[in-house]
Design an enzyme around this catalytic site. Structure first.
Site, short mmCIF file in Angstrom:
data_model
loop_
_atom_site.label_atom_id
_atom_site.label_comp_id
_atom_site.label_asym_id
_atom_site.label_seq_id
_atom_site.Cartn_x
_atom_site.Cartn_y
_atom_site.Cartn_z
N SER A 133 4.94 -12.12 7.15
CA SER A 133 4.81 -10.72 7.57
C SER A 133 6.04 -10.24 8.32
CB SER A 133 3.59 -10.53 8.47
OG SER A 133 3.55 -9.15 8.88
N LYS A 187 -3.07 -14.35 6.90
CA LYS A 187 -2.20 -13.22 6.56
C LYS A 187 -3.03 -12.04 6.02
CE LYS A 187 1.39 -10.64 5.81
NZ LYS A 187 1.54 -9.96 4.60
N HIS A 190 -4.50 -10.39 8.93
CA HIS A 190 -3.40 -9.63 9.56
C HIS A 190 -3.28 -8.26 8.88
CE1 HIS A 190 0.74 -8.16 9.27
NE2 HIS A 190 0.97 -8.69 10.46
N ASN A 191 -3.29 -8.27 7.56
CA ASN A 191 -3.12 -7.01 6.83
C ASN A 191 -4.34 -6.10 6.99
OD1 ASN A 191 -0.74 -8.20 6.00
ND2 ASN A 191 -0.88 -7.38 3.94
N GLU A 194 -3.76 -4.51 10.07
CA GLU A 194 -2.65 -3.55 9.83
C GLU A 194 -3.21 -2.24 9.25
OE1 GLU A 194 0.78 -5.31 7.69
OE2 GLU A 194 0.44 -3.76 6.18
N1 LIG Z 1 7.29 -5.61 0.82
C1 LIG Z 1 6.66 -6.06 1.92
O1 LIG Z 1 6.69 -5.43 3.00
C2 LIG Z 1 5.93 -7.36 1.88
C3 LIG Z 1 5.60 -7.97 0.69
N2 LIG Z 1 4.92 -9.16 0.71
C4 LIG Z 1 4.60 -9.86 -0.52
O2 LIG Z 1 5.79 -10.46 -1.03
C5 LIG Z 1 5.72 -10.54 -2.47
C6 LIG Z 1 6.96 -9.85 -3.04
O3 LIG Z 1 6.93 -8.49 -2.63
P1 LIG Z 1 8.22 -7.57 -2.66
O4 LIG Z 1 9.45 -8.35 -2.42
O5 LIG Z 1 7.90 -6.41 -1.78
O6 LIG Z 1 8.19 -7.08 -4.18
P2 LIG Z 1 9.37 -6.46 -5.06
O7 LIG Z 1 8.70 -5.55 -6.03
O8 LIG Z 1 10.45 -5.90 -4.23
O9 LIG Z 1 9.95 -7.73 -5.84
C7 LIG Z 1 9.14 -8.41 -6.72
C8 LIG Z 1 9.84 -9.64 -7.23
O10 LIG Z 1 8.95 -10.34 -8.06
C9 LIG Z 1 9.51 -10.41 -9.38
N3 LIG Z 1 8.48 -10.26 -10.37
C10 LIG Z 1 7.77 -9.15 -10.67
N4 LIG Z 1 6.89 -9.41 -11.64
C11 LIG Z 1 7.04 -10.72 -11.96
C12 LIG Z 1 6.42 -11.57 -12.91
N5 LIG Z 1 5.44 -11.12 -13.70
N6 LIG Z 1 6.81 -12.84 -12.97
C13 LIG Z 1 7.79 -13.30 -12.15
N7 LIG Z 1 8.43 -12.53 -11.25
C14 LIG Z 1 8.04 -11.26 -11.14
C15 LIG Z 1 10.53 -9.33 -9.45
O11 LIG Z 1 11.48 -9.66 -10.42
P3 LIG Z 1 12.39 -8.53 -11.16
O12 LIG Z 1 13.54 -8.28 -10.25
O13 LIG Z 1 12.80 -9.18 -12.41
O14 LIG Z 1 11.52 -7.34 -11.34
C16 LIG Z 1 11.09 -9.35 -8.03
O15 LIG Z 1 12.00 -10.38 -7.87
C17 LIG Z 1 4.40 -9.89 -2.85
O16 LIG Z 1 3.42 -10.87 -2.96
C18 LIG Z 1 4.08 -8.99 -1.64
O17 LIG Z 1 2.71 -8.73 -1.52
C19 LIG Z 1 4.58 -9.79 1.88
C20 LIG Z 1 4.89 -9.22 3.07
C21 LIG Z 1 5.56 -7.95 3.18
O1 LIG Z 2 2.02 -7.55 3.51
C1 LIG Z 2 2.60 -6.52 3.76
C2 LIG Z 2 2.84 -6.09 5.14
O2 LIG Z 2 2.25 -6.96 6.07
C3 LIG Z 2 3.04 -5.69 2.60
O3 LIG Z 2 3.92 -4.65 2.96
C4 LIG Z 2 1.86 -5.15 1.86
O4 LIG Z 2 2.30 -4.60 0.64
C5 LIG Z 2 1.12 -4.10 2.68
O5 LIG Z 2 -0.08 -3.80 2.07
P1 LIG Z 2 -0.32 -2.46 1.21
O6 LIG Z 2 0.79 -2.42 0.19
O7 LIG Z 2 -1.66 -2.65 0.63
O8 LIG Z 2 -0.22 -1.31 2.18
#
Ligand SMILES: NC(=O)C1=CN([C@@H]2O[C@H](COP(=O)(O)OP(=O)(O)OC[C@H]3O[C@@H](n4cnc5c(N)ncnc54)[C@H](OP(=O)(O)O)[C@@H]3O)[C@@H](O)[C@H]2O)C=CC1
Ligand SMILES: O=C(CO)[C@H](O)[C@H](O)COP(=O)(O)O
Length: 469
Positions: A133, A187, A190-191, A194
Site C-alpha cells: 500500500s 491489505k 486496509h482498503n 480506505e
Molecule cells: N495503483 C495503485 O495505487 C495500487 C495498485 N495495487 C495493485 O498493484 C497491481 C498493479 O497495479 P498498477 O501498477 O496500478 O496497474 P497498471 O495498470 O499501472 O499496470 C498493470 C501492469 O500489469 C500488466 N498486465 C496487465 N494485464 C496483464 C495480463 N493479463 N497479464 C500479465 N500482465 C498484465 C501490465 O502490462 P502492460 O504494460 O503490458 O499493459 C502492467 O505492467 C494491481 O494488483 C493493483 O490492484 C496495489 C496498491 C496500490
Molecule cells: O490498493 C490500492 C490503494 O491502497 C489501489 O489504489 C486500489 O486500486 C484502490 O482501490 P480502488 O481502485 O477500488 O479504489
C-alpha cells in the site's frame, strides 16, 4: 527464497516500475520484464536517467528473465488481480526450479491466494501473497507491506521487504501476518477502511459545499487546518490539495470537472463480502461500497432529483462539529476493520497481531493517520470485550465526539443531504451502547412464522411464544 535469491519483477506498470526503482535504490539487484516488451526498454531508460540501472537487468519476456536469473529466484508479480495472475503463474511454473518463490504483490482476493498457495507449493515452489500500500509514491519511496506465507518464506524475503518498506521512527512498515492469504486479507481490510475514510471525507466535503455554500478551495483550507490536528492523515492531506487545485482548462475548481462516479476495483467489496460472510457487519465500509455503486448511477440519480425534487436545506454547522463527526466516523471505520480481521483470524487460525497491523499502517500506506499509534497501544493494553471502541482512549474520543456526530447527521438528514457513512457510524455506536435492543421482536416474528424458537431471558433455550393458541 534465501538471502542470496535472485530478485525479479514482472509488471512494470504504475506500481511495478515504482517498486523496481525503490528496490534498485536500496542497493538490490533486480531483473525485470513486462507483458508488452517495449515497456521494458522504457523502464531501463528511466532507471538509467535516475542513475539506478547499475544492478538492473531487463528481459524481453518472462521466460528469458527467469533463464537469466541464477536460482534460487524470487519473482514479484505486480499485475492486475484475477485471471492475469493465474495466467502468469501458469506461464512461469515450467521455467522455475525447486526452491524458487513467486510473490504476488498486487491486490488479491485472499481466498484465491489460499488456493494458489496450495497449488504452487504442492509443486515444490514457495508462494507469498503480499499486500502493498501507498500508491505510486509509496511504492517508489517506501510502501507499507503485509506479507502472507510460511515463516520460512517470510524469513527469505524479509531483508528485501524491510529494506524497501516505509519507516516509522526507524521501524519498517512491513510484517508477516500469517500463512497463505493472511497478508492479502490484511491489505483487503486496509482498503475497506480506505473506502470508508474516503467516503466519510467526501460526505463532510458535501455538507460544506452543498449545504453551506463553501467553495472547494474554502473546504480545502478547512481540511488543511484539520490535517494539523486530530485528523492528521494522508487522506485528509491529499483532500486539502485536490480541493484547492484548479482545472488547467477552465480555471475553475479541479473537482468540478470530474464526473461524480467512483471507480472500484474490488477490494472494498471483498472486505464487505467477507465481513458478512464471517457473520459480521462493517456498516461504514459497506455504506462506502454502496455509495460508490450508487455514484455510478448518474442518470438514475438525475431522474430521481427531478421526481422527488428533494429540498437540500441550508446547513449551519460548526466546523468543530464537522471535525469531531469525521473523527468519530474514522474511529468506527478502523474499529470495524479490526473486527473483521479478528473474525477472519479466528476462522482461519491466523493469530494476526492487531497491534502490529496498526504499526505497519503508521507510514507508507493510504490510511496512515495519527490515530494508528493509539490503536496499536490500545491493542497492546486491556481491551474491554475485545472492542477497540471501548478502550480508554477511544471511548473518551467517541464520548466527546458523539454529540457532534449526532448534530451533523441530524442536520444532514433533516436537510436531505446523503450521508450514508456518517449515519452508519452513528447507527453502529447507538447500537453498541444499547443494553437491550429490539431483536426480541425479530425472534418473536421468526418463531411466529417458522417455529424457530427463542432463548428466554431466564436462559431456557428452544422456547416458543403463545402466538398459535
Ligand atoms: N495503483 C495503485 O495505487 C495500487 C495498485 N495495487 C495493485 O498493484 C497491481 C498493479 O497495479 P498498477 O501498477 O496500478 O496497474 P497498471 O495498470 O499501472 O499496470 C498493470 C501492469 O500489469 C500488466 N498486465 C496487465 N494485464 C496483464 C495480463 N493479463 N497479464 C500479465 N500482465 C498484465 C501490465 O502490462 P502492460 O504494460 O503490458 O499493459 C502492467 O505492467 C494491481 O494488483 C493493483 O490492484 C496495489 C496498491 C496500490
Ligand atoms: O490498493 C490500492 C490503494 O491502497 C489501489 O489504489 C486500489 O486500486 C484502490 O482501490 P480502488 O481502485 O477500488 O479504489
Amino acid at each position: 527464497m534465501t538471502e542470496s535469491a535472485t530478485l525479479g519483477l514482472f509488471g512494470l506498470g504504475t506500481m511495478g516500475s515504482a517498486l523496481s526503482l525503490n528496490i534498485l535504490e536500496k542497493g538490490f539487484s533486480l531483473h525485470v520484464t513486462n507483458l508488452e516488451t517495449e515497456v521494458v526498454g522504457e523502464f531501463v531508460k528511466e532507471a538509467e536517467d535516475a542513475g539506478l540501472a547499475e544492478n538492473l537487468h531487463g528481459a524481453d519476456d518472462l521466460a528469458k528473465m527467469v533463464a537469466a536469473m541464477a536460482p534460487p529466484r524470487a519473482i514479484i508479480l505486480m499485475i492486475p488481480s484475477g485471471a492475469p495472475v493465474d495466467e502468469t503463474i501458469e506461464k512461469l511454473l515450467p521455467h522455475l526450479a525447486k526452491g524458487d518463490t513467486i510473490i504476488d504483490a498486487g491486490n488479491a482476493d485472499f481466498h484465491v491466494t489460499r488456493r494458489r498457495t496450495a497449488e504452487v507449493e504442492a509443486q515444490g515452489f514457495t508462494y507469498i501473497g503480499m499486500g502493498v500500500s501507498g500508491g505510486e509514491d509509496g511504492a517508489r519511496h517506501g510502501p507499507a507491506m503485509m506479507v502472507g506465507g510460511s515463516p520460512a518464506a517470510w524469513s527469505g524475503i524479509r531483508d528485501v521487504i524491510e529494506g524497501i518498506a516505509a519507516k516509522f521512527e526507524g521501524s519498517p512498515c512491513a510484517d508477516h501476518f500469517g500463512p497463505d492469504g493472511a497478508g492479502h486479507f490484511v491489505k483487503t481490510v486496509h482498503n475497506g477502511i480506505e473506502y470508508a475514510d474516503m467516503q466519510l471525507i467526501a460526505e463532510t466535503y458535501g455538507l460544506m459545499r452543498n449545504g453551506q455554500g463553501q467553495s472547494p478551495s474554502e473546504v480545502g483550507e478547512v481540511f488543511e487546518r484539520w490535517n494539523k490536528g486530530v485528523l492528521e492523515s494522508y487522506l485528509v492531506e491529499i483532500t486539502a490539495k485536490v480541493l484547492q487545485a484548479s482545472d488547467t482548462e477552465t480555471g475553475g475548481p479541479a473537482v468540478d470537472v470530474i464526473v461524480d462516479a467512483a471507480g472500484q476495483k474490488g477490494t472494498g467489496r471483498w472486505t464487505a463480502i467477507e465481513a458478512v460472510r464471517l457473520g459480521q457487519s462493517a456498516n461504514v465500509i459497506e455504506a462506502a461500497v454502496a455509495a460508490r455503486a450508487w455514484s455510478s448511477e448518474g442518470e438514475a440519480r438525475a431522474a430521481g432529483s427531478a421526481i422527488f425534487d428533494a429540498p437540500r436545506g441550508d446547513l449551519e454547522l460548526d466546523e468543530a462539529d464537522l471535525e469531531a463527526a469525521l473523527l468519530v466516523g474514522r474511529i468506527v471505520s478502523y474499529a470495524q476493520g479490526f473486527r473483521i480481521l479478528d473474525a477472519a483470524s479466528a476462522e482461519y487460525d491466523w493469530s494476526i497481531d492487531y497491534a502490529r497491523v496498526a504499526e505497519v499502517w503508521r507510514a507508507g500506506c493510504i490510511i496512515r493517520s495519527s490515530l494508528l499509534g493509539d490503536i496499536a497501544a490500545a491493542f497492546r493494553g486491556d481491551l474491554p470485550e475485545g472492542q477497540l471502541i471501548f478502550s480508554e482512549t477511544f471511548a473518551k474520543l467517541i464520548s466527546e465526539g458523539l454529540p457532534a456526530l449526532r448534530r451533523v447527521v441530524g442536520a444532514a438528514v433533516a436537510g436531505g443531504h446523503a450521508v450514508p457513512a456518517l449515519a452508519s457510524a452513528l447507527g453502529f455506536l447507538d447500537t453498541m451502547r444499547t443494553k437491550r435492543g429490539t431483536a426480541d421482536v425479530i425472534q418473536a416474528q421468526r418463531d411466529f412464522f417458522g417455529h424457530h424458537g427463542f432463548v428466554r431471558i431466564d436462559g431456557r433455550r428452544d422456547q416458543h411464544g403463545p402466538w398459535w393458541d
